[in-house]
Design an enzyme around this catalytic site. Structure first.
Site, PDB file in Angstrom:
ATOM      1  N   HIS A   8       0.847  -1.199   0.000  1.00  0.00           N
ATOM      2  CA  HIS A   8       0.000   0.000   0.000  1.00  0.00           C
ATOM      3  C   HIS A   8       0.876   1.240   0.000  1.00  0.00           C
ATOM      4  O   HIS A   8       1.943   1.254   0.625  1.00  0.00           O
ATOM      5  CB  HIS A   8      -0.876  -0.030   1.268  1.00  0.00           C
ATOM      6  CG  HIS A   8      -1.975   0.982   1.308  1.00  0.00           C
ATOM      7  ND1 HIS A   8      -1.726   2.324   1.478  1.00  0.00           N
ATOM      8  CD2 HIS A   8      -3.322   0.853   1.203  1.00  0.00           C
ATOM      9  CE1 HIS A   8      -2.884   2.976   1.482  1.00  0.00           C
ATOM     10  NE2 HIS A   8      -3.869   2.103   1.307  1.00  0.00           N
ATOM     11  N   ASP A  35      -2.260  -3.350  -3.563  1.00  0.00           N
ATOM     12  CA  ASP A  35      -3.329  -2.341  -3.569  1.00  0.00           C
ATOM     13  C   ASP A  35      -3.038  -1.410  -4.738  1.00  0.00           C
ATOM     14  O   ASP A  35      -1.967  -0.789  -4.791  1.00  0.00           O
ATOM     15  CB  ASP A  35      -3.339  -1.572  -2.243  1.00  0.00           C
ATOM     16  CG  ASP A  35      -4.448  -0.539  -2.207  1.00  0.00           C
ATOM     17  OD1 ASP A  35      -5.485  -0.812  -1.594  1.00  0.00           O
ATOM     18  OD2 ASP A  35      -4.275   0.547  -2.807  1.00  0.00           O
TER      19      ASP A  35
END
Lengths: 343, 125
Positions: A147, A177
């Site tokens: 992320h 992500d």
């Protein structure tokens, strides 16, 4: 010829944060609506968002959740757990305490019917490594969410890559992500800063320009923005609010997801907006993020994750439905085009 | 958008020698009480000392100062926390200007610190 992919669509209940927070939908309502709108079959949740008895979910709450998921025709795919090392601000708990905290959440995940947990990089490789025996006993996979502001070449992620190489457990892997490999700052955020928070255009121009500066690391971009704002006498609260963009969306190259392909356990199709004509997110190139997985014939679940609640009171259901229409065209263009009568 | 909903609307209540109001946690997930800070509460421009405030959550009412040690108790994100301040002659039906400042430190990120300000003119029930 590429092997056929086996990417199954789903959604994270995080997408419906606005509805849950506003108390218009309780957990059972969210699950039922997800099923009714056909936004599954995969269903992801965040432990500390959805479950009142987390991190030690009671049998009663777990049973209610499993029943609701089954009744909606959905499948529990992934549960987000947290690495709460700073239960008192500024004071870190020991690795042993953090292992125990993760273990409680993993046992809860199993009770809820999940076979995959998404963990945070703050856990550290040593803590996750210590949890492998428990993961084996629970038959629980553990995925590190890649992320923003971190990407594959960040030392923290590299530390996990090294540990995964050493342990060689099929239960350990990654959850990309797509917000870590974005192409632009979401315009919905810029509009929020300008219209709701009163940010001057010059401040927004500075922030956007720095976000695109690949010569700087994300922390350096944030520091440069803070320096510029200090010189310009900008309200520190506004600076803090805008600095969000340097932390939650990153400039990674989506083609690089192929580097970790064999260890990818699950996908997060993060998005902020959908173009009314194309349903494409102007900020995150979902097609470019998905391309390596389609090409590799990757098999697994993908959760749509709308993060618009940060800047909007809008409906997550409408946004996810729009993104899934777009994703279906990417994942199965022949069938979708035929259904749309555009062959 | 969660940042603009710190004060739960229409929650001001006149209590015996006190006023209370409801707060929402402006975050996407529940947090342990030990990472929550009420940085200030003012009513009609009068700042109330933090050590004179109490909070009600999870079925219990306690001094605000207890929150820092509650590492294992959570503020569930759909719950309203009630904070109460001593107030002479609180008048039901009268409107009061309330300003609350709250900070929180999500425990999974050492440097993450969020703050919110809520301001609302509410009529006491």
């Amino acid at each position: 010829m590429s092997p056929a992919h086996g990417i199954r669509l789903g959604v994270s209940l995080y997408s419906f944060t606005n509805e849950f927070f506003a108390r218009s939908h309780d957990l059972k309502d969210l699950i039922a609506e997800t099923g009714r709108l056909g936004l599954g079959p995969g269903l992801e949740a965040v432990g500390f968002q959805s479950f009142r008895s987390f991190p030690d979910v009671t049998d009663a709450e777990a049973g209610q959740f499993r029943d609701a998921v089954q009744a909606a025709g959905l499948t529990a795919t992934c549960l987000g757990i947290t690495a709460d090392r700073f239960l008192r601000p500024g004071q870190a708990v020991s690795d042993e305490e953090l292992v125990a905290f993760h273990a409680r959440q993993m046992r809860s995940a199993r009770r809820l019917g999940f076979s995959l947990v998404r963990f945070q990089h703050a856990a550290t490789p040593a803590v996750i490594r210590a949890l492998v025996p428990l993961a084996e006993s629970l038959d629980m996979r553990m995925g590190l969410e890649v992320h923003a502001p971190l990407f594959l070449d960040h030392p923290v992620i590299e530390g996990y890559r090294e540990m995964f190489e050493q342990v060689k457990s099929p239960l350990l892997g990654f959850i990309p992500d797509f917000g870590a490999a974005a192409r632009a700052v979401p315009q919905v955020q810029i509009a929020h800063f300008r219209e709701d928070l009163g940010a001057p255009q010059a401040v927004l121009d500075c922030a956007t320009e720095l976000w695109h500066d690949d010569a700087l690391t994300p922390p350096d971009r944030m520091a440069a923005f803070a320096d510029w704002c200090a010189d310009a006498g900008i309200d520190p609260q506004l600076v803090s609010d805008i600095s969000l963009i340097f932390g939650i969306i990153g400039r990674g190259n989506p083609a690089r997801w192929s580097e970790i392909m064999p260890q990818v356990l699950h996908l997060h199709a993060k998005f902020y907006d959908c173009d009314p004509e194309t349903q494409e997110d102007p900020a995150i190139d979902t097609a470019a993020n998905l391309a390596p997985f389609i090409a590799a014939g990757w098999q697994g679940d993908l959760s749509c994750e709308w993060e618009g609640h940060i800047t909007s009171h809008g409906s997550g259901f409408e946004m996810v439905a729009a993104q899934q229409g777009y994703l279906r065209r990417l994942l199965d263009p022949d069938t979708t085009l035929a259904q749309d009568g555009r062959t | 958008m969660l940042a603009d909903v710190l004060i739960d609307p229409d929650t001001l209540k006149a209590r015996p020698n006190a006023l209370s109001l409801g707060l929402r946690l402006p975050w996407y997930q529940s947090l342990p009480l030990s990472v929550i800070r009420i940085d200030g509460l003012s009513i009609d421009g009068v700042e109330i000392d933090a050590d004179r405030l109490s909070f009600s959550l999870n079925g219990r009412t306690r001094p605000l100062g207890d929150m820092a040690d509650l590492t294992g108790e959570y503020w569930f994100l759909t719950d309203t926390m009630e904070i109460a301040a001593p107030w002479s002659d609180p008048a039901p039906g009268r409107a009061y200007e309330c300003v609350v400042r709250l900070s929180f430190f999500p425990p999974y990120a050492e440097t993450l610190h969020r703050s919110a300000i809520g301001q609302s003119r509410m009529r006491a029930a």
